[in-house]
Design a protein around this motif. Structure first.
Motif, PDB file in Angstrom:
ATOM      1  N   GLN A 220       0.816  -1.213   0.000  1.00  0.00           N
ATOM      2  CA  GLN A 220       0.000   0.000   0.000  1.00  0.00           C
ATOM      3  C   GLN A 220       0.846   1.258   0.000  1.00  0.00           C
ATOM      4  OE1 GLN A 220      -2.749  -1.299   3.380  1.00  0.00           O
ATOM      5  NE2 GLN A 220      -4.042   0.098   2.247  1.00  0.00           N
ATOM      6  N   LEU A 221       1.894   1.272   0.796  1.00  0.00           N
ATOM      7  CA  LEU A 221       2.688   2.488   0.978  1.00  0.00           C
ATOM      8  C   LEU A 221       4.030   2.349   0.265  1.00  0.00           C
ATOM      9  CD1 LEU A 221       1.917   3.242   4.744  1.00  0.00           C
ATOM     10  CD2 LEU A 221       0.650   3.915   2.694  1.00  0.00           C
ATOM     11  N   ASN A 222       3.976   2.058  -1.033  1.00  0.00           N
ATOM     12  CA  ASN A 222       5.155   1.872  -1.861  1.00  0.00           C
ATOM     13  C   ASN A 222       4.971   2.729  -3.114  1.00  0.00           C
ATOM     14  OD1 ASN A 222       6.982   0.850  -3.835  1.00  0.00           O
ATOM     15  ND2 ASN A 222       7.107  -1.094  -2.754  1.00  0.00           N
ATOM     16  N   THR A 223       5.872   3.671  -3.350  1.00  0.00           N
ATOM     17  CA  THR A 223       5.669   4.643  -4.415  1.00  0.00           C
ATOM     18  C   THR A 223       5.767   4.038  -5.815  1.00  0.00           C
ATOM     19  OG1 THR A 223       8.006   5.235  -4.278  1.00  0.00           O
ATOM     20  CG2 THR A 223       6.430   6.659  -3.103  1.00  0.00           C
ATOM     21  N   THR A 224       6.539   2.987  -5.979  1.00  0.00           N
ATOM     22  CA  THR A 224       6.715   2.428  -7.322  1.00  0.00           C
ATOM     23  C   THR A 224       6.388   0.939  -7.398  1.00  0.00           C
ATOM     24  OG1 THR A 224       9.079   2.037  -6.910  1.00  0.00           O
ATOM     25  CG2 THR A 224       8.467   4.121  -7.962  1.00  0.00           C
ATOM     26  N   GLY A 225       6.102   0.313  -6.265  1.00  0.00           N
ATOM     27  CA  GLY A 225       5.792  -1.111  -6.270  1.00  0.00           C
ATOM     28  C   GLY A 225       6.995  -1.996  -6.537  1.00  0.00           C
ATOM     29  N   ARG A 226       8.196  -1.414  -6.580  1.00  0.00           N
ATOM     30  CA  ARG A 226       9.395  -2.180  -6.885  1.00  0.00           C
ATOM     31  C   ARG A 226       9.810  -3.034  -5.694  1.00  0.00           C
ATOM     32  NH1 ARG A 226      13.983   1.581  -9.486  1.00  0.00           N
ATOM     33  NH2 ARG A 226      14.898  -0.487  -9.826  1.00  0.00           N
ATOM     34  N   THR A 227      10.429  -4.153  -5.999  1.00  0.00           N
ATOM     35  CA  THR A 227      11.042  -4.978  -4.959  1.00  0.00           C
ATOM     36  C   THR A 227      12.520  -5.127  -5.288  1.00  0.00           C
ATOM     37  OG1 THR A 227      10.548  -7.044  -6.122  1.00  0.00           O
ATOM     38  CG2 THR A 227       8.900  -6.242  -4.557  1.00  0.00           C
ATOM     39  N   ALA A 308      10.842  12.673  -7.928  1.00  0.00           N
ATOM     40  CA  ALA A 308      10.303  11.403  -7.444  1.00  0.00           C
ATOM     41  C   ALA A 308       9.608  10.663  -8.567  1.00  0.00           C
ATOM     42  CB  ALA A 308       9.333  11.624  -6.285  1.00  0.00           C
ATOM     43  N   GLU A 309       9.797   9.354  -8.588  1.00  0.00           N
ATOM     44  CA  GLU A 309       9.064   8.499  -9.512  1.00  0.00           C
ATOM     45  C   GLU A 309       7.851   7.920  -8.794  1.00  0.00           C
ATOM     46  OE1 GLU A 309      11.833   5.538 -10.761  1.00  0.00           O
ATOM     47  OE2 GLU A 309      12.999   6.918 -12.004  1.00  0.00           O
ATOM     48  N   PHE A 310       6.763   7.770  -9.538  1.00  0.00           N
ATOM     49  CA  PHE A 310       5.569   7.128  -8.987  1.00  0.00           C
ATOM     50  C   PHE A 310       4.970   6.211 -10.041  1.00  0.00           C
ATOM     51  CE2 PHE A 310       0.980   6.777  -8.380  1.00  0.00           C
ATOM     52  CZ  PHE A 310       0.931   6.310  -7.067  1.00  0.00           C
ATOM     53  N   VAL A 311       4.748   4.954  -9.648  1.00  0.00           N
ATOM     54  CA  VAL A 311       4.125   3.972 -10.522  1.00  0.00           C
ATOM     55  C   VAL A 311       2.859   3.481  -9.825  1.00  0.00           C
ATOM     56  CG1 VAL A 311       4.349   1.755 -11.709  1.00  0.00           C
ATOM     57  CG2 VAL A 311       6.342   3.280 -11.495  1.00  0.00           C
ATOM     58  N   ALA A 312       1.724   3.729 -10.440  1.00  0.00           N
ATOM     59  CA  ALA A 312       0.452   3.401  -9.800  1.00  0.00           C
ATOM     60  C   ALA A 312       0.238   1.891  -9.722  1.00  0.00           C
ATOM     61  CB  ALA A 312      -0.707   4.044 -10.569  1.00  0.00           C
ATOM     62  N   THR A 313      -0.274   1.448  -8.589  1.00  0.00           N
ATOM     63  CA  THR A 313      -0.726   0.072  -8.407  1.00  0.00           C
ATOM     64  C   THR A 313      -2.186   0.134  -7.949  1.00  0.00           C
ATOM     65  OG1 THR A 313      -0.137  -0.124  -6.059  1.00  0.00           O
ATOM     66  CG2 THR A 313       1.609  -0.550  -7.671  1.00  0.00           C
ATOM     67  N   ASP A 314      -2.741  -1.014  -7.661  1.00  0.00           N
ATOM     68  CA  ASP A 314      -4.144  -1.042  -7.226  1.00  0.00           C
ATOM     69  C   ASP A 314      -4.329  -0.435  -5.842  1.00  0.00           C
ATOM     70  OD1 ASP A 314      -4.874  -2.288  -9.568  1.00  0.00           O
ATOM     71  OD2 ASP A 314      -4.793  -4.312  -8.729  1.00  0.00           O
ATOM     72  N   VAL A 315      -3.234  -0.295  -5.061  1.00  0.00           N
ATOM     73  CA  VAL A 315      -3.415   0.049  -3.649  1.00  0.00           C
ATOM     74  C   VAL A 315      -2.542   1.197  -3.146  1.00  0.00           C
ATOM     75  CG1 VAL A 315      -4.201  -2.260  -2.995  1.00  0.00           C
ATOM     76  CG2 VAL A 315      -1.748  -1.745  -2.991  1.00  0.00           C
ATOM     77  N   ASN A 316      -1.722   1.803  -4.010  1.00  0.00           N
ATOM     78  CA  ASN A 316      -0.742   2.750  -3.465  1.00  0.00           C
ATOM     79  C   ASN A 316      -1.047   4.219  -3.724  1.00  0.00           C
ATOM     80  OD1 ASN A 316      -0.128   2.972  -6.193  1.00  0.00           O
ATOM     81  ND2 ASN A 316       2.093   2.899  -5.882  1.00  0.00           N
ATOM     82  N   ARG A 317      -2.281   4.555  -4.034  1.00  0.00           N
ATOM     83  CA  ARG A 317      -2.610   5.953  -4.330  1.00  0.00           C
ATOM     84  C   ARG A 317      -2.256   6.878  -3.165  1.00  0.00           C
ATOM     85  NH1 ARG A 317      -5.042   9.391  -7.593  1.00  0.00           N
ATOM     86  NH2 ARG A 317      -6.178  11.146  -6.698  1.00  0.00           N
ATOM     87  N   GLN A 318      -2.313   6.370  -1.932  1.00  0.00           N
ATOM     88  CA  GLN A 318      -1.992   7.193  -0.771  1.00  0.00           C
ATOM     89  C   GLN A 318      -0.583   7.773  -0.875  1.00  0.00           C
ATOM     90  OE1 GLN A 318      -3.868   8.248   1.820  1.00  0.00           O
ATOM     91  NE2 GLN A 318      -2.081   9.418   2.502  1.00  0.00           N
ATOM     92  N   MET A 319       0.335   7.041  -1.492  1.00  0.00           N
ATOM     93  CA  MET A 319       1.695   7.548  -1.612  1.00  0.00           C
ATOM     94  C   MET A 319       1.785   8.698  -2.615  1.00  0.00           C
ATOM     95  SD  MET A 319       3.312   6.089   0.671  1.00  0.00           S
ATOM     96  CE  MET A 319       5.063   6.330   0.424  1.00  0.00           C
ATOM     97  N   LEU A 320       0.952   8.674  -3.641  1.00  0.00           N
ATOM     98  CA  LEU A 320       0.912   9.820  -4.560  1.00  0.00           C
ATOM     99  C   LEU A 320       0.385  11.047  -3.830  1.00  0.00           C
ATOM    100  CD1 LEU A 320       1.131  11.093  -7.365  1.00  0.00           C
ATOM    101  CD2 LEU A 320      -1.151  10.192  -7.887  1.00  0.00           C
ATOM    102  N   VAL A 321      -0.648  10.869  -3.032  1.00  0.00           N
ATOM    103  CA  VAL A 321      -1.187  11.971  -2.243  1.00  0.00           C
ATOM    104  C   VAL A 321      -0.119  12.529  -1.314  1.00  0.00           C
ATOM    105  CG1 VAL A 321      -2.907  12.604  -0.499  1.00  0.00           C
ATOM    106  CG2 VAL A 321      -3.550  11.097  -2.400  1.00  0.00           C
TER     107      VAL A 321
END
Length: 360
Positions: A220-227, A308-321
């Motif tokens: 949820q709290l991951n700006t790019t969803g990267r691992t 900053a880079e941001f890659v949208a996922t199904d659950v991480n919109r809070q990080m864009l905010v």
């Protein structure tokens, strides 16, 4: 139905036929499962050696334990304490209702998914009742207690120094929640009363396993969803063109452990935030905003532009905010992928946070 068959049912319920996630909490029946006999019948039952060994082994791996059992709560708790086992259990659900309901309450209490819960009971009917109500919960007969440590679903892909502390972290969090519930003032007043301290430092070799764990566990709290794998993180730490930053949090109740990770790329005139993630456990503390403000301030002080880079996922919109409230504006939008930046000539106003930042 055997325990392995029931576990495979849980795995089959995972989205996209992916393997079921590693168990985060094992829920125990007590009478004739954890110990040999029935407490309310005056048996003074002794815990099974195999069950106790499993309790300790899984605890060291960071797997929590809870109880869903028939009986009287105070009597069961006293018997656990008499055998020195009470501290190993994070939640006790002892009563006369359906065990499926107890399992559901345990998952809610720990804020984890039912697909990360396992249940062990000597009674096939009780296992069937739980499995029928919650197909994702993996169920095992008491006779398999000793074998659980060898099962893949009870073997996390990594065990860190913090794994063995997970139970204590959860117990500390329960004390925080109790204090928050009792607080009668405004939420901001409660946050201020916690004396929150965020420690920010460059990652070392000792941090890499936990940093890797955070990228895998946090969505949820991951700006790019990267691992990042361990070797990826090791390479980034050694690269002079990157910084890997870890953040730990503590308050007057104790430590939250390592709860944040940031990976930045150092360019000629900019610092690019390639990944920022925070543990969901600290979402309500606003720590993501604090870490962003710290990185922005350090970047501007070095004469660089914060990007900053941001890659949208199904659950991480809070990080864009969170990035937008931190002063980042969108400079490029390719649909799911965005690039955001702050104009050094027009930096954001400093924000007040109930968190003190310490660099180490």
């Amino acid at each position: 139905m055997s325990g392995r068959a029931s576990g495979q049912q849980g795995a089959a319920a995972a989205p996209g036929n992916a393997p079921a996630p590693t168990v985060k909490c094992l829920v125990w029946d007590l009478d004739d499962t954890l110990w040999d006999g029935v407490v309310l019948e005056g048996d003074a039952p002794v815990p099974f050696d195999a069950a106790v060994k499993t309790l300790h082994a899984l605890d060291q791996r960071g797997i929590l334990h809870a109880v869903a059992s028939r009986g009287e709560h105070d009597v069961a708790a006293a018997h656990l304490a008499a055998h020195g086992l009470d501290d190993l259990f994070t939640v006790l659900e002892v009563g006369w209702g359906a065990k499926s309901q107890a399992v559901e309450r345990i998952a809610a209490d720990l804020n984890i998914g039912l697909d990360t819960i396992a249940f062990i009971d000597n009674d096939a009917v009780e296992r069937a009742e739980v499995a029928a109500a919650h197909p994702a919960v993996r169920c095992y007969p008491a006779t398999e207690a000793e074998q659980l440590t060898a099962y893949e679903e009870f073997t996390p892909p990594f065990v860190t120094d913090e794994s063995a502390q997970r139970r204590r972290l959860y117990r500390t969090e329960r004390r925080r929640k109790a204090a928050e519930t009792e607080h009668t003032g405004a939420p901001a007043e409660f946050l201020a009363s916690l004396d929150l301290v965020l420690t920010v430092r460059r990652a070392t070799e000792a941090d890499l396993a936990r940093a890797h764990e955070l990228t895998v566990r946090t969505h949820q709290l991951n700006t790019t969803g990267r691992t990042f794998g361990l070797e990826d993180l090791r390479r980034l730490c050694a690269d002079p063109g990157h910084e890997v930053i870890v953040a730990g949090l503590e308050d007057r109740f104790g430590s939250y452990g390592t709860i944040g990770l940031a990976v930045t790329a150092l360019r000629d005139d900019a610092t690019v935030l390639e990944l920022l993630l925070m543990s969901c456990r600290v979402m309500s503390r606003g720590v993501g905003a604090v870490l962003i403000d710290h990185i922005v301030a350090e970047t501007l002080a070095a004469g660089r532009r914060p990007v900053a880079e941001f890659v949208a996922t199904d659950v991480n919109r809070q990080m864009l905010v969170t990035l937008r409230f931190g002063g980042f504006a969108v400079v490029e939008d390719n649909g799911d992928r965005m690039t955001l930046a702050i104009d050094p000539a027009n930096p954001p106003r400093a924000r007040r946070h109930p968190v003190r930042v310490v660099t180490a």
